[in-house]
Design an enzyme around this catalytic site. Structure first.
Site, mmCIF file in Angstrom:
data_model
loop_
_atom_site.group_PDB
_atom_site.id
_atom_site.type_symbol
_atom_site.label_atom_id
_atom_site.label_comp_id
_atom_site.label_asym_id
_atom_site.label_seq_id
_atom_site.Cartn_x
_atom_site.Cartn_y
_atom_site.Cartn_z
ATOM 1 N N THR A 45 -25.129 -17.072 15.059
ATOM 2 C CA THR A 45 -25.399 -16.138 16.321
ATOM 3 C C THR A 45 -24.802 -14.731 16.296
ATOM 4 O O THR A 45 -25.468 -13.682 16.648
ATOM 5 C CB THR A 45 -24.543 -17.010 17.570
ATOM 6 O OG1 THR A 45 -24.920 -18.293 17.516
ATOM 7 C CG2 THR A 45 -24.889 -16.330 18.825
ATOM 8 N N SER A 76 -25.758 -19.356 3.756
ATOM 9 C CA SER A 76 -25.430 -20.541 3.101
ATOM 10 C C SER A 76 -26.480 -20.684 1.733
ATOM 11 O O SER A 76 -27.597 -20.084 1.730
ATOM 12 C CB SER A 76 -25.472 -21.511 3.900
ATOM 13 O OG SER A 76 -26.990 -22.085 4.114
ATOM 14 N N CYS A 93 -13.553 -12.925 21.822
ATOM 15 C CA CYS A 93 -14.199 -12.508 23.038
ATOM 16 C C CYS A 93 -13.616 -12.398 24.264
ATOM 17 O O CYS A 93 -13.846 -11.576 25.104
ATOM 18 C CB CYS A 93 -15.666 -13.107 23.100
ATOM 19 S SG CYS A 93 -15.646 -14.901 23.180
ATOM 20 N N HIS A 148 -18.304 -12.725 29.707
ATOM 21 C CA HIS A 148 -17.202 -13.571 30.149
ATOM 22 C C HIS A 148 -16.735 -12.982 31.345
ATOM 23 O O HIS A 148 -16.252 -11.672 31.224
ATOM 24 C CB HIS A 148 -16.257 -13.394 29.115
ATOM 25 C CG HIS A 148 -16.698 -14.339 27.936
ATOM 26 N ND1 HIS A 148 -17.571 -15.351 28.038
ATOM 27 C CD2 HIS A 148 -15.831 -14.696 26.584
ATOM 28 C CE1 HIS A 148 -17.632 -16.244 26.677
ATOM 29 N NE2 HIS A 148 -16.605 -15.383 26.144
#
Lengths: 380, 380, 380, 380
Positions: free
Chosen positions: A19, A42, A161, A271
């Site tokens: 993300t 990965s 965050c 948020h």
């Protein structure tokens, strides 16, 4: 980037399929100075094109230039030629991999929690404490060795965050009105803060979850470090103490007591927090004075003309029902903090609502702005 | 209803087509003592069957017995034979209509805000202050007149849905640990609290609205009255004061400072709150003691065996992420309060999460339980 | 259970901690004949109480009687004394475990997809084809052996949650109006159909996902079997054919062409479908005739007075905007099918909206009703 | 705007405070040729600045240049100097006001339904039938009069938001493969399609509403007009007929039977549709051929280099679970159509998923692109 604004710097991104990694790619696709040349993921994804392996979840397509970049393993030898490494690695692998990159003399800007409490690593919210970046030379000096000489490498982290918005506002207030003594915060955190797949839809649709593991402690601890001072010899960040840090070596002055409740709400990004604070100094400033100070708050990121810096580090809303996540999270491309409903508190001194875009200034944008500041300060 | 538990009492519902009215019908369809015989709505709906005019929004069908009840205008003369009137009228018409019904000697249990601050009307949360019902005789004595003798009539109101949960917990705490001094509360309120059509989906989907008009003042004020004491002559409720009531005639002891932020979240039913409180008496009780006291809290509604009383007025959750609106709002049919995450607060003394079903104990269930209490106390 | 309605039958549940398993426990806690005595889960959960290991996600608490039941491994020898086994196992383990239970002579009612296409296992939607249960003796006869004699054991499955609603309506239509020739269906499926944790909130909030893996094929195939006929010798289900079954041995008459698009929508429970159908026989019935037939549709589950049977297998809504998932999914405890908007189709013959509660009649309720039917038919 | 691409044209917006009006302002703030100089709203808003009266609901702030524009009444005499009028007026007032503006010789691009069925007004989806704009001279000729000479004025409308996506795809298919005979469509429409406040959150959260008033008829009717042909004398649009238009004067060839079910889902922006179609000509094209044709579909808006034209009028998605509203609605700034899951249909010929941004190409963007086309064609 004041003196040398056209300098092009090659960069790499670790954890590019996650993300945060996807956000890095979008931000870098428009960056005037940072040129993405290497992307790491990965092992099983390596040697394939980015677009063939990424589960892209952004509302803009994969940047044209990066679609066919070949993915590498997150191994320092694959990142030759990169002057900066941005890491969006998950915390289960970030410590090991980021350490390797630093050892091979790469500057690393990390989003994970692994090094936030590390005494040698600055924890920098670019709109708050860019001066902590000056601890970098000391970090290098402590880790260099004859076999692995470190002259350019370091690790700098950015904050959780949900910490980010709070500290920007507290910093602005302290700059003008002196120490904050108490903070009571309740968060309303977006699901994107939990990563992907993260929160199950069965848990959050038509619901609020009044607990996020480890989050309250993170906010309470990180705030103490970010608002702390770099020692005059630039070797140490002196924490602002509260009861969580009784064993730390710190001065007992200007302690901040912080009480946080973190919750998850059915919001995609952004948020929100409800915050009350009290000041050490009395009488407390008026609401007008506070609004004025927050509006006019500017940072190094502004004066050094960083590309990603918001024009208004803190945007003060005057509509009584703002800020709101859905309406305000993309303002200034999510790089600034939104505040509203600043008013007297019947229990502490004042209260207000903060909104922080957790995927922008709360994550990748902070890393990039930190890198811009580090370059502008001549530390890269 | 201890001594006379089989007594059947005819009741009527005003505002029967609204959100609260619909809840009254569901609750009354299962009630052993209250028999609904009259339903009132606006003039244009009168003389039609209930099912032909209601925009039914409940998840159970219209109770069989009430589907074909003929709707009346909200005029006292249509409600002959009703011993109790439940009112779910909106506040724009409730004052006028409820006054008329009282004048015609009907006992009225109101959900609107119109009479909450009226010095003669008890504001009763049935799990908190049923003793305030004993002000009813004084209310009658002040309003009776030769032309309109009042021997049975009165108005009793219940609290705002977001006040209800708070005062139950505060009452339980004060009963064992003495006065509460400070309260900091942040609410996460469900959209059903805004009525129908109420909140636009464009405003709340993927969003939080950090403001509800008038709501913060209501909670701050109503708490002072509900937690106040009935004077020994049963003529007056002595408010617990805070700065909102400086002009009121009250004793200055046991003042509570309450700071509230109210928000709307995308949840259908169930108001969640994050609350911090501080106690006047020190040392403060342990978390274990607090949990024990809340668990064992019982009220008149229990001892008088009211039909609608929850077995556990306060249910203490021990899972760290509970209570949650979607999972816990229907527990005990929504008639009790849920609490969880009781822990130390770094700023006040303790903090915790409350969940109140705003359409049950926060509205119609409170009215019905108040009526049950009034009957059980011999006041009807 | 006509003749012996008070007979108590001991039952066990496999996969008791999963989503379907939790529903089994709630349904069985109120069942007059089925007494839950054993619950099975994964090995690591065994020998612990149910409440200590389950991640309970229902809106009612764990049934009191089952909270302290000790969980067993899903091994036949742990389930001695159970006359019926309900299985909510996931498809990755169901085949192996359910086979073992049958081999040890247990009747198994399975929710997984493992045996739906098995030629010996009836695929039964209780409101559609309970006559297929009469294939059970043949199943036993084919699998019994000297070392593992099977006299009671069998496996019966129920349909995919999104198939269930469709076939009930098609069966009712065919019963009165003859063969259906074409079906075009678009589904709006709830997130609970995807299990837990299932669909990520980041994927579904403010979104529709127009694809569910394997789901379209399941509906198209299962419908052919459920609407097929049991051969007269009760050994085989003769599939209704379409192009998916060209290799099957079936008669070519009464073929149904089915075209399905399945999607996921941000709804917790309740699968909605938009369906068009055409009839083989012309002229087609009027909308009134169709409504009448659907309303009066009754099944063996009704005539055999099965406890879990809905009074109305198909409930016909007349409000133009119904059925709706949130308002209608719990009607009749979710055990019936809802239909509305029955009207002419400009392309096929008629079109309509179906709502099926995927966690009730679409899953555990079907298994339990199948068991009730099997008992009532004397097959257990 | 090929020949005269730098020409600046003054424009006005009617209904500037509504949802569509707000979109007009955002689009016009970035437009190279259209300069917004006048904004109109209701009488009570007039003579105030735009920002003081608008309830702004967009995720970007009010364009800087327009914040202090003074709002006028929607009266032609206030709009002197405007060469083009964009109307976002609601349908309850649009007919009267737009007629007045045309009478005063203003070219009007309308979003409302008022004139869509008017025989003189082109109903133009810019990516489908810009040739219908050539009916404008005939419209003028029929309405001009000595007292109100019309030399520049006209009304052109664009389609309902849910019609738009369908007709673009049908047009592209017909262009290469000949007439479409049958269409079965199920829509999943966003709440923004219902205006503000529009859909109550209590109706749509955790729900699907399987009915939108008037919407199915609109789609079925408008498609017949948009896909119809302009008569050779440029005086009339010859409708493609279906049973809805039995009284219209049209040729009976190339009739399209369209069956639509429209639903509302909890999605903010972006109408998704599941569509099956059948072709008149056999054999039908392969899926590959169809994808190729859709990908390479280009329109007058491309060849005339209209500023707002999408590079790809139809974007073909190859990921099996795309397009999705939340991920794809902003692609190409919402000005193109998204399609995916193109596959054989077991009932008609092929089926696929369409996504249309209802607030962009489904509304304001269409009006602006229509205006660009009209200018480019020399009709303004």
């Amino acid at each position: 980037m004041t003196t040398d604004s056209k300098r092009i710097i090659n960069v790499g991104v670790l954890g590019a399929t996650g993300t945060v990694g996807q956000r890095f790619l979008i931000l870098l696709s428009n960056h005037p100075n940072f040129k993405l040349i290497k992307i790491g993921a990965s092992k099983r994804s390596s040697n394939q094109t980015y677009q063939s392996i990424v589960k892209w979840k952004q509302t803009v397509p994969i940047p044209q230039d990066f679609q066919d970049l070949v993915v590498s393993e997150c191994d320092p030898k694959e990142f030759d030629g990169c002057e900066i490494i941005f890491s969006g690695l998950d915390s289960d692998v970030s410590e090991e991999i980021e350490t390797k990159f630093r050892l091979k003399d790469f500057p690393v800007f990390s989003n994970s929690k692994s090094f936030r409490r590390d005494g040698l690593c600055p924890l920098v919210v670019p709109l708050v404490n860019p001066d902590h970046l000056h601890q970098i030379p000391y970090q290098r000096s402590q880790l260099t060795s004859p076999s692995y000489p470190i002259t350019k490498g370091f690790i700098v982290t950015n904050a959780n965050c949900s910490t980010t918005g709070l500290v920007v506002v507290l910093k602005a207030l302290e700059s003008s009105f002196g120490p904050i003594e108490k903070v009571r915060m309740t968060t309303f955190q977006a699901i994107s803060g939990g990563g992907y797949p993260g929160v199950s839809s069965l848990d959050i649709l038509d619901n609020v979850i009044p607990y996020i593991e480890g989050e309250e402690e993170k906010i309470q601890w990180e705030t103490q470090k970010i608002l702390g001072n770099l020692s005059t010899d630039q070797t140490e960040i002196i924490l602002r103490s509260n009861e969580l840090q009784t064993s730390c070596n710190h001065t007992k002055t200007n302690r901040i007591d912080i009480s946080v409740t973190t919750t998850r709400v059915p919001v995609l990004d952004g948020h929100l927090s409800d915050v009350s604070v009290s000041f050490k100094n009395k009488p407390i400033p008026s609401i007008d004075e506070i609004q004025q100070v927050l509006k006019s708050y500017r940072t190094d990121a502004n004066s050094l003309q960083c590309f990603s810096a918001p024009q208004f580090p803190i945007f003060v809303h005057h509509q009584i029902d703002r800020p709101q996540p859905r309406l305000d999270r993309y303002f200034q491309n999510g790089s600034g903090i939104n505040i509203g409903r600043i008013r007297k508190c019947e229990v502490l001194d004042i209260k207000f609502i903060i909104l922080t875009n957790n995927v922008s200034i709360g994550a990748a944008t902070s890393s990039i702005m930190n890198a811009e500041l580090t370059v502008a300060k001549g530390l890269i």
